[in-house]
Design an enzyme around this catalytic site. Sequence first.
Site, PDB file in Angstrom:
ATOM      1  N   HIS A  12       8.118  31.621   0.740  1.00  0.00           N
ATOM      2  CA  HIS A  12       7.216  30.482   0.880  1.00  0.00           C
ATOM      3  C   HIS A  12       7.314  29.585   1.951  1.00  0.00           C
ATOM      4  O   HIS A  12       6.324  28.569   2.145  1.00  0.00           O
ATOM      5  CB  HIS A  12       7.272  29.771  -0.658  1.00  0.00           C
ATOM      6  CG  HIS A  12       6.986  30.459  -1.652  1.00  0.00           C
ATOM      7  ND1 HIS A  12       5.923  31.065  -1.940  1.00  0.00           N
ATOM      8  CD2 HIS A  12       7.838  31.010  -2.773  1.00  0.00           C
ATOM      9  CE1 HIS A  12       5.734  31.696  -3.058  1.00  0.00           C
ATOM     10  NE2 HIS A  12       6.943  31.736  -3.483  1.00  0.00           N
ATOM     11  N   LYS A  41       2.982  42.270  -3.646  1.00  0.00           N
ATOM     12  CA  LYS A  41       2.846  40.968  -4.566  1.00  0.00           C
ATOM     13  C   LYS A  41       1.462  40.486  -4.364  1.00  0.00           C
ATOM     14  O   LYS A  41       0.833  40.458  -3.113  1.00  0.00           O
ATOM     15  CB  LYS A  41       3.863  40.019  -3.782  1.00  0.00           C
ATOM     16  CG  LYS A  41       3.733  38.772  -4.760  1.00  0.00           C
ATOM     17  CD  LYS A  41       4.977  37.880  -4.089  1.00  0.00           C
ATOM     18  CE  LYS A  41       4.900  36.452  -4.779  1.00  0.00           C
ATOM     19  NZ  LYS A  41       5.896  35.596  -4.497  1.00  0.00           N
ATOM     20  N   PRO A  42       0.674  40.284  -5.529  1.00  0.00           N
ATOM     21  CA  PRO A  42      -0.685  40.010  -5.594  1.00  0.00           C
ATOM     22  C   PRO A  42      -0.874  38.771  -5.034  1.00  0.00           C
ATOM     23  O   PRO A  42      -2.286  38.718  -4.176  1.00  0.00           O
ATOM     24  CB  PRO A  42      -1.104  39.968  -6.995  1.00  0.00           C
ATOM     25  CG  PRO A  42       0.138  40.092  -7.786  1.00  0.00           C
ATOM     26  CD  PRO A  42       1.161  40.535  -6.837  1.00  0.00           C
ATOM     27  N   ASN A  44       0.542  35.026  -2.847  1.00  0.00           N
ATOM     28  CA  ASN A  44       1.540  34.469  -2.371  1.00  0.00           C
ATOM     29  C   ASN A  44       1.101  33.176  -1.316  1.00  0.00           C
ATOM     30  O   ASN A  44       0.177  33.331  -0.777  1.00  0.00           O
ATOM     31  CB  ASN A  44       2.638  35.162  -1.568  1.00  0.00           C
ATOM     32  CG  ASN A  44       3.858  34.592  -1.284  1.00  0.00           C
ATOM     33  OD1 ASN A  44       4.563  34.387  -2.039  1.00  0.00           O
ATOM     34  ND2 ASN A  44       4.164  34.414  -0.031  1.00  0.00           N
ATOM     35  N   HIS A 119      11.013  28.102  -7.123  1.00  0.00           N
ATOM     36  CA  HIS A 119       9.613  28.719  -7.550  1.00  0.00           C
ATOM     37  C   HIS A 119       8.468  27.909  -7.059  1.00  0.00           C
ATOM     38  O   HIS A 119       8.599  26.734  -7.173  1.00  0.00           O
ATOM     39  CB  HIS A 119       9.588  28.911  -8.983  1.00  0.00           C
ATOM     40  CG  HIS A 119       8.403  29.127  -9.913  1.00  0.00           C
ATOM     41  ND1 HIS A 119       7.826  30.223  -9.671  1.00  0.00           N
ATOM     42  CD2 HIS A 119       7.540  28.348 -10.408  1.00  0.00           C
ATOM     43  CE1 HIS A 119       6.753  30.431 -10.094  1.00  0.00           C
ATOM     44  NE2 HIS A 119       6.376  29.060 -10.779  1.00  0.00           N
TER      45      HIS A 119
END
Length: 124
Positions: A12, A41-42, A44, A119
Amino acid sequence: AESSAMKFERQHVDSGGSSSSNANYCNEMMKKREMTKDRCKPVNTFVHEPLAEVQAVCSQRNVSCKNGQTNCYQSYSSMHITECRLTSGSKFPNCSYRTSQAQKSIIVACEGKPYVPVHFDNSV
């Protein structure tokens, strides 16, 4: 092994980066940061702010996470971010992403000592 904090940074944080003139940004970065290794990964989000500023969010506005946990924090100011979304019809291993930039407040979950983001929960 990669710690949760290190994984958060890898997935991130792109402090010096920007997608402003690069429609291919997500395709390049999702691959480079290893989010297309075993699957695509769908969705981000990358945050283009100094790591210290992203980490500082852990002492900002305490909010509930999407999953109901209470260790999420929202940044007081909006941040320069890029959202990557898998394009429909895109199939592993040919992961193809749509790149869109935004200025939004970010919401992260924090834990540990030092108390750092682990997260990425949302952007608003």
